[in-house]
Design an enzyme around this catalytic site. Structure first.
Site, mmCIF file in Angstrom:
data_model
loop_
_atom_site.group_PDB
_atom_site.id
_atom_site.type_symbol
_atom_site.label_atom_id
_atom_site.label_comp_id
_atom_site.label_asym_id
_atom_site.label_seq_id
_atom_site.Cartn_x
_atom_site.Cartn_y
_atom_site.Cartn_z
ATOM 1 N N CYS A 183 -4.352 -0.956 -2.315
ATOM 2 C CA CYS A 183 -4.373 0.488 -2.524
ATOM 3 C C CYS A 183 -5.130 0.699 -3.827
ATOM 4 C CB CYS A 183 -2.929 0.978 -2.647
ATOM 5 S SG CYS A 183 -2.729 2.656 -3.262
ATOM 6 N N ASN A 184 -6.193 1.470 -3.764
ATOM 7 C CA ASN A 184 -7.016 1.648 -4.964
ATOM 8 C C ASN A 184 -6.231 2.305 -6.093
ATOM 9 O OD1 ASN A 184 -10.163 1.073 -4.574
ATOM 10 N ND2 ASN A 184 -9.272 1.623 -2.605
ATOM 11 N N THR A 185 -5.405 3.313 -5.756
ATOM 12 C CA THR A 185 -4.648 4.018 -6.793
ATOM 13 C C THR A 185 -3.673 3.075 -7.488
ATOM 14 O OG1 THR A 185 -4.757 5.942 -5.326
ATOM 15 C CG2 THR A 185 -3.346 6.118 -7.248
ATOM 16 N N TYR B 146 -0.346 8.332 -2.900
ATOM 17 C CA TYR B 146 -0.154 8.049 -4.323
ATOM 18 C C TYR B 146 -1.209 8.774 -5.182
ATOM 19 C CZ TYR B 146 3.145 4.097 -3.589
ATOM 20 O OH TYR B 146 4.222 3.304 -3.283
ATOM 21 N N GLY B 147 -2.348 9.079 -4.566
ATOM 22 C CA GLY B 147 -3.494 9.645 -5.305
ATOM 23 C C GLY B 147 -3.156 10.731 -6.315
ATOM 24 N N HIS C 134 -8.968 3.446 3.351
ATOM 25 C CA HIS C 134 -9.132 4.137 4.633
ATOM 26 C C HIS C 134 -10.587 4.123 5.114
ATOM 27 C CE1 HIS C 134 -5.331 5.868 3.274
ATOM 28 N NE2 HIS C 134 -5.102 6.248 4.515
ATOM 29 N N CYS D 130 -11.827 3.192 -1.143
ATOM 30 C CA CYS D 130 -10.556 3.658 -0.590
ATOM 31 C C CYS D 130 -10.340 2.853 0.680
ATOM 32 C CB CYS D 130 -10.620 5.162 -0.277
ATOM 33 S SG CYS D 130 -9.183 5.781 0.637
ATOM 34 N N GLU E 91 -6.271 9.403 8.282
ATOM 35 C CA GLU E 91 -4.807 9.418 8.496
ATOM 36 C C GLU E 91 -4.440 10.216 9.746
ATOM 37 O OE1 GLU E 91 -1.881 8.521 6.691
ATOM 38 O OE2 GLU E 91 -2.845 7.429 5.050
ATOM 39 N N ASP F 145 0.849 -1.185 0.000
ATOM 40 C CA ASP F 145 0.000 0.000 0.000
ATOM 41 C C ASP F 145 0.886 1.237 0.000
ATOM 42 O OD1 ASP F 145 -2.349 1.593 0.236
ATOM 43 O OD2 ASP F 145 -1.976 1.817 2.380
ATOM 44 N N SER F 146 0.299 2.361 -0.365
ATOM 45 C CA SER F 146 1.034 3.617 -0.304
ATOM 46 C C SER F 146 1.342 4.018 1.140
ATOM 47 C CB SER F 146 0.222 4.732 -0.964
ATOM 48 O OG SER F 146 -1.012 4.888 -0.292
#
Lengths: 280, 280
Positions: free
Chosen positions: B77-79, B46-47, B190, B188, B156, B14-15
């Protein structure tokens, strides 16, 4: 065997009409896929039979379905899954899905306290197949199992629409009244047609798992990961060893669409295939 | 590459910390599996980055994780999923899962009217990856997408515990107030930490899909079908390019357990691996 093609068909087999709930979910979740459904209505139910007999019947149906280009096979019958899944997987080179593992996996996904109920036919409950599938995935669950022999016949007879259906369901689930559980697996392919009533009896804090929904979702996952999703639906086909008209009537009620049903006489398992297959 | 072994590990990348929601679900649903988690916190988020940069970062992390015996990889991570999933799948011989397809598939499973909402970071929404994944599976869905740039930072910063969190969520979801939908995908990693608040804002008739839960369930399906479920958990390991103490604190809060975090400096992608890997 050659690698299957994307537009090959999904074979679905069941002892009768119960697996139509699984077929319906495949149609809904994967509307580009083509289904060849086999219901062994003449020899239904499988529940009270010996495991070796159920295995024999299952392989007879598979021999029939293998004349078609299959890319995956669903054993949409809890009894046949419990009896034959491993052997079928060992023999076939295409993905083979039963209805037990997907239900077990979904229950683990949604449970919050690890207290899981399972209802099914006497055969399924006696086989302890759900207990085994749950334990294979997770070492610390509490599982309560209950045979509900009145529920599949209620659905088969169309009684799930009747006013007394609630009463039958409540009576069947009585032994669960004093059990702690947050998740209930419908361990019989007929039960999704009773899902609302079962939910009412169990109360809204108990999450109801339909193996039909979950099996279709797992099929989607497996086809996706093997790059085998279809591009374009062809005509579904429905085969039965029993009365095609009765089958067609139930299929219309459950699937909400009219289907053509083809009558099949299965050969003895060792009879050469070519001579006997197309009888209907 | 050799066939992986059952007790090989699950790589999760993940980022930053967001993918810990996925790791947590893997621990919950597959408690016998061992996870090696990599959070690229130093270069998070990363977005806003270009797709090619995200791809480059993703492959750098994979080069690092490949020193371990991996049996599957989750791009949590979606991105990174949107940017690199296909390329990673083409290169690796083990199963590679992103977080987008499982969420899409689960939304199709639960929707009753085919009206699906998706929320995510600006990068994910702009990529239209969910629209594509949904359309690949089903031709007739209505999809509403909404970027919610305030929500990941809220989590975050630990703000999901704060009294103003409801207000932030309600404000972010305002554009969905007049949209018809019965299902909402949390696009996402999160957002599962905000799931209760999002559910309150959307109302109980909207089913909330957590990609974290669904990705863990799909991993279970894939490992099962490949005969790769583990027998015995070893120690999980956590790697970060950022501050290990901060990472450990968030991990403790999210996972509910204390974890050891190892600091890693990633080499440039073409640097020989052996020289640079173990820095922390």
């Amino acid at each position: 065997m050659n690698r299957p093609e994307n537009d090959d068909v999904i074979g679905i087999l069941d002892s009768g009409v119960g697996g139509l709930t699984v077929a319906k979910e495949v149609m809904r979740q994967l509307p580009r896929e083509t289904i060849y459904y086999f219901g062994d209505t003449l020899r239904c139910p499988y529940g009270p039979r010996t495991m070796s007999e159920v295995r024999k019947f299952t392989f007879e149906i598979i021999r029939f379905l293998q004349q078609f280009p299959l890319k995956a096979l669903l054993i949409a019958c809890n009894t046949a899954t419990a009896a034959a899944l491993e052997e079928v997987r060992n023999e076939l080179s295409i993905p083979v899905l039963g209805v037990i593992e997907p239900g077990a996996r979904a229950a683990i996904k949604v449970t919050r306290h690890g207290q899981i109920g399972v209802i099914g036919t006497q055969g399924t409950i006696k086989s302890k197949a759900y207990e085994k599938a749950l334990a294979d995935l997770h070492p610390s669950l509490t599982v309560h199992s209950l045979a509900c022999p009145t529920l599949a016949p209620l659905v088969e007879s169309g009684g799930h629409h009747s006013p007394r259906a609630f009463e039958v369901v409540a009576e069947a689930l009585k032994p669960f009244q004093d059990k702690q559980m947050d998740t209930l697996i419908l361990g019989c392919t007929h039960y999704p047609l009773l899902a609302d009533l079962i939910g009412q009896v169990m109360g809204e804090e108990v999450k109801i798992i339909s193996s039909a929904e979950e099996t279709a979702a797992e099929l989607s996952t497996i086809l996706h990961h093997q790059g085998l999703l279809a591009q374009k639906k062809k005509f579904h086909r429905f085969f039965t060893t029993g009365c095609p008209e009765t089958f067609a009537q139930i299929a219309k009620d459950w699937l909400g669409q009219t289907v053509q049903v083809e009558k099949v006489e299965l050969p003895m398992i060792n009879t050469p295939l070519a001579q006997k297959f197309f009888v209907g």
